[in-house]
Design a protein around this motif. Structure first.
Motif, PDB file in Angstrom:
ATOM      1  N   VAL A   1       0.694  -1.160  -0.268  1.00 58.14           N
ATOM      2  CA  VAL A   1      -0.106  -0.073   0.124  1.00 58.14           C
ATOM      3  C   VAL A   1       1.137   1.205   0.067  1.00 58.14           C
ATOM      4  CG1 VAL A   1      -1.896   1.282   1.212  1.00 58.14           C
ATOM      5  CG2 VAL A   1      -1.450  -1.136   0.974  1.00 58.14           C
ATOM      6  N   ARG A   2       0.743   2.277  -1.648  1.00 55.33           N
ATOM      7  CA  ARG A   2       1.524   3.487  -1.400  1.00 55.33           C
ATOM      8  C   ARG A   2       0.611   4.616  -1.255  1.00 55.33           C
ATOM      9  NH1 ARG A   2       4.925   2.580  -6.145  1.00 55.33           N
ATOM     10  NH2 ARG A   2       6.349   0.959  -4.421  1.00 55.33           N
ATOM     11  N   VAL A   3       1.296   4.971  -0.274  1.00 52.68           N
ATOM     12  CA  VAL A   3       0.389   6.453  -0.366  1.00 52.68           C
ATOM     13  C   VAL A   3       1.236   7.414  -0.364  1.00 52.68           C
ATOM     14  CG1 VAL A   3      -1.031   7.688   1.187  1.00 52.68           C
ATOM     15  CG2 VAL A   3      -1.386   5.444   0.998  1.00 52.68           C
ATOM     16  N   ASP A   4       0.976   8.783  -1.526  1.00 52.18           N
ATOM     17  CA  ASP A   4       1.905   9.831  -1.713  1.00 52.18           C
ATOM     18  C   ASP A   4       0.772  10.791  -1.976  1.00 52.18           C
ATOM     19  OD1 ASP A   4       0.732   9.869  -4.423  1.00 52.18           O
ATOM     20  OD2 ASP A   4       2.383   8.439  -5.217  1.00 52.18           O
TER      21      ASP A   4
ATOM     22  N   ARG B   1      -4.645   3.536  -8.869  1.00 52.02           N
ATOM     23  CA  ARG B   1      -4.659   3.071  -9.235  1.00 52.02           C
ATOM     24  C   ARG B   1      -4.366   1.297  -8.508  1.00 52.02           C
ATOM     25  NH1 ARG B   1      -2.543   7.561 -10.990  1.00 52.02           N
ATOM     26  NH2 ARG B   1      -1.654   7.556 -13.059  1.00 52.02           N
ATOM     27  N   LEU B   2      -4.472   0.055  -9.305  1.00 50.92           N
ATOM     28  CA  LEU B   2      -4.299  -0.544  -8.765  1.00 50.92           C
ATOM     29  C   LEU B   2      -3.609  -1.230  -9.624  1.00 50.92           C
ATOM     30  CD1 LEU B   2      -5.696  -2.986  -6.672  1.00 50.92           C
ATOM     31  CD2 LEU B   2      -7.614  -3.569  -8.211  1.00 50.92           C
ATOM     32  N   GLY B   3      -2.099  -2.036  -9.452  1.00 49.93           N
ATOM     33  CA  GLY B   3      -1.517  -2.419 -10.069  1.00 49.93           C
ATOM     34  C   GLY B   3      -0.625  -0.964 -11.055  1.00 49.93           C
TER      35      GLY B   3
ATOM     36  N   ILE C   1       0.031  -7.117  -4.973  1.00 50.66           N
ATOM     37  CA  ILE C   1      -0.501  -6.666  -5.047  1.00 50.66           C
ATOM     38  C   ILE C   1      -0.115  -5.601  -5.315  1.00 50.66           C
ATOM     39  CG2 ILE C   1      -2.750  -5.684  -5.343  1.00 50.66           C
ATOM     40  CD1 ILE C   1      -4.154  -8.454  -5.323  1.00 50.66           C
ATOM     41  N   LEU C   2      -0.202  -4.205  -5.787  1.00 48.34           N
ATOM     42  CA  LEU C   2       0.251  -2.994  -5.100  1.00 48.34           C
ATOM     43  C   LEU C   2      -1.236  -1.560  -4.955  1.00 48.34           C
ATOM     44  CD1 LEU C   2       2.793  -0.676  -4.870  1.00 48.34           C
ATOM     45  CD2 LEU C   2       1.913   0.070  -6.901  1.00 48.34           C
ATOM     46  N   VAL C   3      -1.033  -1.700  -4.024  1.00 48.02           N
ATOM     47  CA  VAL C   3      -2.758  -0.211  -4.310  1.00 48.02           C
ATOM     48  C   VAL C   3      -1.655   1.076  -3.702  1.00 48.02           C
ATOM     49  CG1 VAL C   3      -3.967   0.189  -2.709  1.00 48.02           C
ATOM     50  CG2 VAL C   3      -3.393  -1.852  -3.097  1.00 48.02           C
TER      51      VAL C   3
ATOM     52  N   GLU D   1       4.869   7.509   1.811  1.00 49.46           N
ATOM     53  CA  GLU D   1       4.976   6.390   2.665  1.00 49.46           C
ATOM     54  C   GLU D   1       4.495   4.854   1.700  1.00 49.46           C
ATOM     55  OE1 GLU D   1       6.674   6.043   5.152  1.00 49.46           O
ATOM     56  OE2 GLU D   1       6.886   7.947   5.954  1.00 49.46           O
ATOM     57  N   THR D   2       4.555   4.205   2.284  1.00 42.26           N
ATOM     58  CA  THR D   2       4.508   2.574   1.897  1.00 42.26           C
ATOM     59  C   THR D   2       4.173   1.622   3.075  1.00 42.26           C
ATOM     60  OG1 THR D   2       5.526   2.733   0.004  1.00 42.26           O
ATOM     61  CG2 THR D   2       5.476   1.136   0.526  1.00 42.26           C
ATOM     62  N   VAL D   3       3.328   0.701   3.189  1.00 43.47           N
ATOM     63  CA  VAL D   3       3.116   0.085   4.558  1.00 43.47           C
ATOM     64  C   VAL D   3       2.854  -1.131   3.708  1.00 43.47           C
ATOM     65  CG1 VAL D   3       1.213  -0.663   6.029  1.00 43.47           C
ATOM     66  CG2 VAL D   3       1.738   1.448   5.773  1.00 43.47           C
ATOM     67  N   TRP D   4       2.791  -2.654   4.385  1.00 41.02           N
ATOM     68  CA  TRP D   4       2.891  -3.921   3.827  1.00 41.02           C
ATOM     69  C   TRP D   4       1.829  -4.205   4.574  1.00 41.02           C
ATOM     70  CZ3 TRP D   4       8.456  -1.261   4.048  1.00 41.02           C
ATOM     71  CH2 TRP D   4       9.044  -1.737   3.007  1.00 41.02           C
TER      72      TRP D   4
END
Length: 415
Positions: A294-297, A352-354, A382-384, A395-398
């Motif tokens: 999960v990437r939030v910018d 975006r999803l992937g 999967i990338l959210v 920030e990025t959370v897994w």
């Protein structure tokens, strides 16, 4: 089937000069399994640690904090699995201290130089007779010739497991000030995972030389970009502990400032190792079938990016949708909306999803097709990617999905 890393190969794990490891079967909870581990550290090793912020911190966490604060230095770690020694009151504290005293007597060192760690079932008395009886066996194992190989690190990774399905261990090598440096780490965890440390259990050792006064900061820096960025179920354990050991046996000039070129290089080299261990915990999450980044910018600061990322990563509705490969992606928007970001303008949000652009300027992208979302949802990784559209922070959370097996594992945990 969990989306785990493959089981580590013994030859891939590097021994760390200055560290010896012994493992025993003490029968603390179950017979015929490794459940008691000792780390023996040469004199002069520097140690730092971070611990859970859960106010119900387990007895061994409390004792570790006391012993580190004493300034006596650290010469040994003792770790048991099968019993967390948490929620056990004064008797639990007495048991943790007795464990340290018993090991210290065997090693002829002060008891403050021993750090205890426990993991397993909460609110059950620690079976001290079995634990104490197992210490000589663990010490004998540490004295065997194989303590100079990576095999003992793998054995230790197996010895600290609870509901884990695979041991978690990794190594890296790099150069620092013209000297070859080795680092190896192990971790455990699969459920009750949302580290909130100032992990689960994690132990990382390097033969680099680091000033003892820097070790607590080094542990915090590594935890903040690895273990403090993963979550399985949002529950912060009573026993989370992450320990970093620097033996100084590599012979490079001592790192005396983490913001110096040498200090920055050390942190940069150890970060991927800490992240690999943290990712392994998520990949082995109880019942997990998918590994989700999960990437939030576009946040005004790091904190609001993390608010949004963790709201998504913790949402049972989001996590069950991923398990079902159901592109019910409005659940992600709802999580961002309740994350607690002040004056959030939803018109700035993109999702975006992937490789699929799902949401544009707060609403469904006219070009989005649900079959494209479903295609990505079926993937094991999967990338959210959420953009808040209000700043430059990121920030990025897994995390992982929630499956039927998560409920089954936790319903049967004590059986």
């Amino acid at each position: 089937m969990p989306v785990q890393l493959n089981a580590p190969v013994v030859d891939d794990l590097l021994p760390i000069k200055g560290v010896r490891i012994g493992v025993a079967q003490a029968g603390i909870r179950k017979a015929n399994r490794k459940d008691l581990t000792v780390f023996l550290l040469d004199e002069g090793c520097a140690v730092g640690a971070v611990f859970t912020q859960n106010r119900y911190a387990a007895a061994p966490v409390q004792v570790c904090r006391e012993h580190l604060a004493s300034g006596a230095g650290t010469r040994a770690l003792v770790i048991n699995t099968g019993n967390a020694n948490a929620g056990t009151g004064e008797p639990g504290l007495a048991d943790a201290r007795q464990t340290c005293t018993a090991l210290a007597r065997c090693l002829n060192i002060p008891h403050e130089q021993v750090l205890p760690f426990s993991t397993g079932v909460i609110m059950e008395p620690l079976p001290m007779d079995r634990l104490l009886a197992g210490l000589p066996t663990a010490l004998a194992d540490a004295a065997q010739p194989q303590h100079d190989s990576g095999a003992q690190w793998l054995s230790a990774a197996q010895g600290i497991m609870t509901t884990d399905t695979l041991p978690k261990a990794a190594s890296v090598s790099f150069d620092l000030a013209g000297k070859p440096i080795h680092a190896t780490g192990i971790a455990k965890g699969a459920g009750m995972i949302r580290p909130n440390m100032a992990t689960m259990l994690g132990f990382l050792a390097t033969d680099a030389a680091v000033a003892p006064a820097l070790m607590g900061d080094l542990a915090r820096r590594l935890a903040d970009v690895s273990f403090n960025r993963v979550t399985v179920d949002g529950d912060t354990s009573t026993n989370d502990s992450f320990v970093v050991i620097a033996t100084g046996r590599a012979g490079q000039p001592v790192v005396t400032d983490l913001d110096s070129p040498a200090g920055q290089a050390l942190v940069a080299a150890l970060t991927p190792l800490a992240q690999r261990l943290a990712h392994a915990i998520v990949r082995d999450g109880e019942g997990a079938t998918k590994f989700i980044t999960v990437r939030v910018d576009g946040g005004r600061d790091s904190q609001e990016c993390l608010l949004a990322a963790y709201a998504i990563a913790h949402s049972p509705l989001v996590k069950t949708a991923f398990f079902a490969s159901d592109p019910n992606l409005g659940r992600i928007l709802a999580a961002v909306g309740y994350a607690g970001i002040n004056d959030l303008d939803i018109r700035g949000i993109d999702l975006r999803l992937g490789d699929v652009h799902v949401v544009k300027q707060g609403g469904r992208n006219p070009d989005y097709r649900e079959e494209d979302g479903a295609r990505v949802m079926k993937e094991p990784e999967i990338l959210v990617h959420v953009s808040l559209g209000r700043g430059s922070a990121t920030e990025t959370v897994w995390t992982c999905d929630f499956s039927h097996d998560y409920v089954t594992i936790n319903a049967d945990y004590r059986s």
